[in-house]
Design an enzyme around this catalytic site. Structure first.
Site, PDB file in Angstrom:
ATOM      1  N   ASP A  96      -8.564  23.453  59.398  1.00 35.43           N
ATOM      2  CA  ASP A  96      -7.816  25.465  59.831  1.00 35.43           C
ATOM      3  C   ASP A  96      -8.316  26.267  58.418  1.00 35.43           C
ATOM      4  O   ASP A  96      -8.005  26.030  57.150  1.00 35.43           O
ATOM      5  CB  ASP A  96      -6.461  24.994  60.034  1.00 35.43           C
ATOM      6  CG  ASP A  96      -6.231  23.306  60.427  1.00 35.43           C
ATOM      7  OD1 ASP A  96      -7.070  22.684  61.428  1.00 35.43           O
ATOM      8  OD2 ASP A  96      -4.683  22.985  60.907  1.00 35.43           O
ATOM      9  N   SER A 134      -1.339  22.407  56.828  1.00 29.67           N
ATOM     10  CA  SER A 134      -1.413  24.288  57.395  1.00 29.67           C
ATOM     11  C   SER A 134      -0.342  25.142  56.887  1.00 29.67           C
ATOM     12  O   SER A 134       0.420  24.953  56.369  1.00 29.67           O
ATOM     13  CB  SER A 134      -2.318  23.728  58.284  1.00 29.67           C
ATOM     14  OG  SER A 134      -3.215  23.498  58.431  1.00 29.67           O
TER      15      SER A 134
HETATM   16  C1  FRU Z   1      -4.423  21.098  62.051  1.00 32.28           C
HETATM   17  C2  FRU Z   1      -3.225  20.136  61.804  1.00 32.28           C
HETATM   18  C3  FRU Z   1      -2.538  20.729  61.263  1.00 32.28           C
HETATM   19  C4  FRU Z   1      -2.499  20.583  59.859  1.00 32.28           C
HETATM   20  C5  FRU Z   1      -3.369  20.120  58.966  1.00 32.28           C
HETATM   21  C6  FRU Z   1      -4.004  18.932  58.474  1.00 32.28           C
HETATM   22  O1  FRU Z   1      -5.861  21.038  62.750  1.00 32.28           O
HETATM   23  O2  FRU Z   1      -3.787  18.916  62.495  1.00 32.28           O
HETATM   24  O3  FRU Z   1      -1.567  20.831  62.493  1.00 32.28           O
HETATM   25  O4  FRU Z   1      -1.096  21.062  59.314  1.00 32.28           O
HETATM   26  O5  FRU Z   1      -4.748  19.803  60.506  1.00 32.28           O
HETATM   27  O6  FRU Z   1      -5.073  19.123  57.851  1.00 32.28           O
END
Ligand code: FRU
Length: 492
Positions: free
Chosen positions: A55, A115
Site C-alpha cells: 500500500d 498502513s
Molecule cells: C492492505 C493491507 C492493510 C495493512 C497492510 C499491511 O493491503 O492488508 O490492511 O495495513 O496491507 O501491509
C-alpha cells in the site's frame, strides 16, 4: 560456487518475521543485484528497491515536498515484517528515495508498521497515523493505532502509547487509520471487522490540537448493504466539497456491486459528511475505482494546492507475481488527480506527467508491426464514434503474443485480454477485464511501462490498471484496422 537464492520458495512465518539485522550483507547484495537486473523493472514508476511493496501510505505535502510512503518488506518478495519506506518529490514526477523511515521496533508495532496516513502539524512536523501489528501466541493478532512525528530533518519520534485501541465489538482486524480535516476538526477513519465478521469503517475524532487524544464516534454510515467481512484502507477526500470515500471491501457480495478481482477497490460519492450522526449523507452507489486486473489500497488526500491526489498499489493481496523470481514484487501507479465531472469520478495522471514525454511520433497502427524502442511510452489514440477496433500491445514481431484491447466505441465498451502472453500467471480470476464508457467517444491515453499498463479512457472517465509480464523484446504494436496514434517515449 554461489547458489542462486530461490525467492519463490515458500517462506515460513519465522523467515517472514526475522529481525532485519539478521540478514547478512551478502544476502542483501545478492538480492539487490537480482532486482537491479530484473527484466521486469519499470522505468518511470515507483517500485521497491528490493522485496515487496504494497500500500501507498502517508501521502502528503510537507516541508515544500510531496511525501509518499509505502508498505515494504525489504528482504524478499513476500508479505513479511513491514516498514514504511519514503519517496519525496517536488513535482510528483521526480522522486528521491529517502529509504526506510518507520520501522517495526516497539511493543506496539513489533510485527509490522502497517498502513496509515499523514497530516502536517506545522512546517516542522508531519503527523503519521499508522497501525501497529503485533502477534501473540498461536499467531493471534493485536492491532494498535499509533502516532509518530516525522520531522523536517527526517527523524521519526513515535508516541509512547497507542492513540487508539480496538474498541469493544470489533476483532483485531482493525487497521489503516486515515486522517483528514473536515468542518474545522481532525478526524480519522479506520478499516474494521465487527465481532459478527462484517466489514465496516469506524470514525474517530481528535480531541486536542497535538493529535495525541482521540475519541471514537461510531461507525461511518455510507451504505445500506453489508460490506463483506472486512474493509481495508478507507480514505475520505473532499472534491468540490463532496465527500468521496475510497475503500477496499473484502468478501463483498457481487450482487451488491460486481467486480472481478479477488478484492475490489471501490468508492462512493456523497453529498455531505454529517459529523453528529457519523454519516455520509445521500451516499450514492458503490463503483469500482478501476476496471483493470491489479489495483488496490488507493490512497488519496486533499493537497494544499486544491487538488485531490491519489496513488494506488498495482497489486492485490495474496497474489503471486512473476517478478518474485527476481526478488521483488509490487509497484505504485502514476499519481492521479481525482475530479468530479457531472457527478462522476474522474481519475487522470497529474498534469506534471506531461513532462515525462519526449520523442513524439505520429504513427499509424495496423496489421503491419510498428517497432518501438521499449515498453516505456504513452500512446494516445482517438477512435471514430462508431469504430470497432482491436489494439495489440507488448506484442512480438508476428503478433502471436500480445495484450489486446478490443474497443467498441458505439457501445462504449473495452475488453482487455492478457491471455496471449508468454508468461502466464494469476489466471484463476480470469484473463479479461472490461469497462463501459460513454458511447460514441473514445480517447485513450495508455501508459505502458516495462511490466505495467495504465489505460485512461476519455480523460479519466474510466481507468484500467494492470501488471503485464512479457519478454523484453516484445515491444511491437499492432491494430486490426488502421489506427492513427501519437506516441511519446517517457523519460526514466
Ligand atoms: C492492505 C493491507 C492493510 C495493512 C497492510 C499491511 O493491503 O492488508 O490492511 O495495513 O496491507 O501491509
Amino acid at each position: 560456487m554461489m547458489t542462486k537464492t530461490d525467492y519463490t520458495k515458500p517462506w515460513t512465518s519465522a523467515e517472514r518475521y526475522r529481525p532485519y539485522a539478521d540478514y547478512s550483507a551478502d544476502y542483501v547484495t545478492a538480492l539487490t543485484t537480482a532486482v537491479d537486473t530484473s527484466a521486469y523493472k519499470n522505468t518511470y514508476h515507483i517500485q521497491p528497491k528490493t522485496g515487496l511493496l504494497n500500500d501507498p501510505n502517508g501521502f502528503s505535502f510537507f516541508n515544500g515536498k510531496y511525501h509518499l510512503f509505502y508498505q515494504v518488506f525489504p528482504y524478499g518478495p513476500v508479505h513479511g515484517l513491514k516498514s514504511w519506506a519514503l519517496m519525496t518529490s517536488p513535482d510528483l514526477i521526480h522522486w528521491t528515495d529517502e529509504g526506510l523511515k518507520l520501522f517495526p521496533d516497539t511493543i506496539f508495532d513489533l510485527h509490522g508498521a502497517y498502513s496509515g496516513s499523514a497530516l502536517p502539524l506545522s512546517e516542522k512536523e508531519l503527523f503519521l497515523f499508522y497501525t501497529g501489528n503485533t502477534r501473540g501466541e498461536n499467531n493471534s493478532r493485536d492491532a494498535y493505532q499509533n502516532g509518530a512525528i516525522y520531522t523536517q530533518t527526517g527523524d521519526i519520534h513515535k508516541f509512547d502509547a497507542p492513540l487508539l485501541r480496538t474498541p469493544e465489538g470489533y476483532t483485531d482486524h482493525f487497521r489503516d487509520p486515515m486522517i483528514f480535516d473536515a468542518h474545522g476538526h481532525k478526524f480519522a477513519i479506520i478499516g474494521a471487522q465487527t465481532c459478527e465478521e462484517k466489514g465496516t469503517v469506524v470514525l474517530a475524532q481528535a480531541t486536542n490540537d497535538s493529535l495525541t487524544a482521540w475519541d471514537y464516534k461510531g461507525q461511518l454510515q455510507f451504505a445500506q448493504e453489508e460490506m463483506g467481512y472486512m474493509i481495508e484502507c478507507p480514505n475520505l477526500v473532499f472534491i468540490d466539497k463532496k465527500p468521496v470515500l475510497l475503500f477496499c471491501p473484502q468478501g463483498l457480495d457481487k450482487s451488491i456491486a460486481d467486480y472481478d478481482n479477488v478484492f475490489p477497490n471501490m468508492y462512493v460519492i456523497a453529498d455531505d459528511f454529517d459529523v453528529e450522526s457519523a454519516t455520509l449523507t445521500q451516499a450514492g452507489k458503490l463503483h469500482n475505482l478501476d476496471d483493470g486486473f491489479e489495483v488496490y489500497a488507493t490512497q488519496a488526500f486533499n493537497a494544499p494546492d486544491g487538488r485531490v491526489l491519489a496513488s494506488s498499489w498495482l497489486g492485490l493481496p495474496d497474489l503471486d507475481v512473476p517478478s518474485q523470481a527476481d526478488g521483488w514484487q509490487g509497484m505504485l501507479s502514476l499519481v492521479k488527480e481525482l475530479t468530479l465531472k457531472n457527478g462522476q469520478l474522474y481519475q487522470y495522471p497529474v498534469v506534471e506527467t506531461i513532462s515525462l514525454r519526449h520523442e513524439k511520433q505520429n504513427i499509424t497502427l495496423s496489421e503491419v508491426a510498428t517497432t518501438i524502442d521499449s515498453n516505456s511510452y504513452e500512446l494516445e489514440i482517438e477512435l471514430r464514434q462508431d469504430e470497432e477496433n482491436e489494439l495489440y500491445l507488448f506484442a512480438n514481431d508476428d503478433n502471436s503474443s500480445h495484450v489486446s484491447l478490443k474497443i467498441d466505441v458505439k457501445n462504449g465498451k473495452i475488453e482487455l485480454n492478457r491471455a496471449n502472453l508468454p508468461v502466464s500467471w494469476s489466471e484463476n480470476y480470469g484473463v479479461t477485464r472490461s469497462t463501459q464508457f460513454t458511447p460514441g467517444k473514445a480517447k485513450l491515453n495508455i501508459f505502458a511501462d516495462t511490466s505495467s499498463l495504465e489505460i485512461f479512457v476519455n480523460d479519466g472517465e474510466k481507468v484500467m490498471s494492470s501488471r503485464i509480464f512479457t519478454v523484453p523484446e516484445n515491444t511491437y504494436l499492432f491494430a486490426k484496422n488502421s489506427l492513427p496514434a501519437t506516441i511519446w517515449q517517457l523519460k526514466k
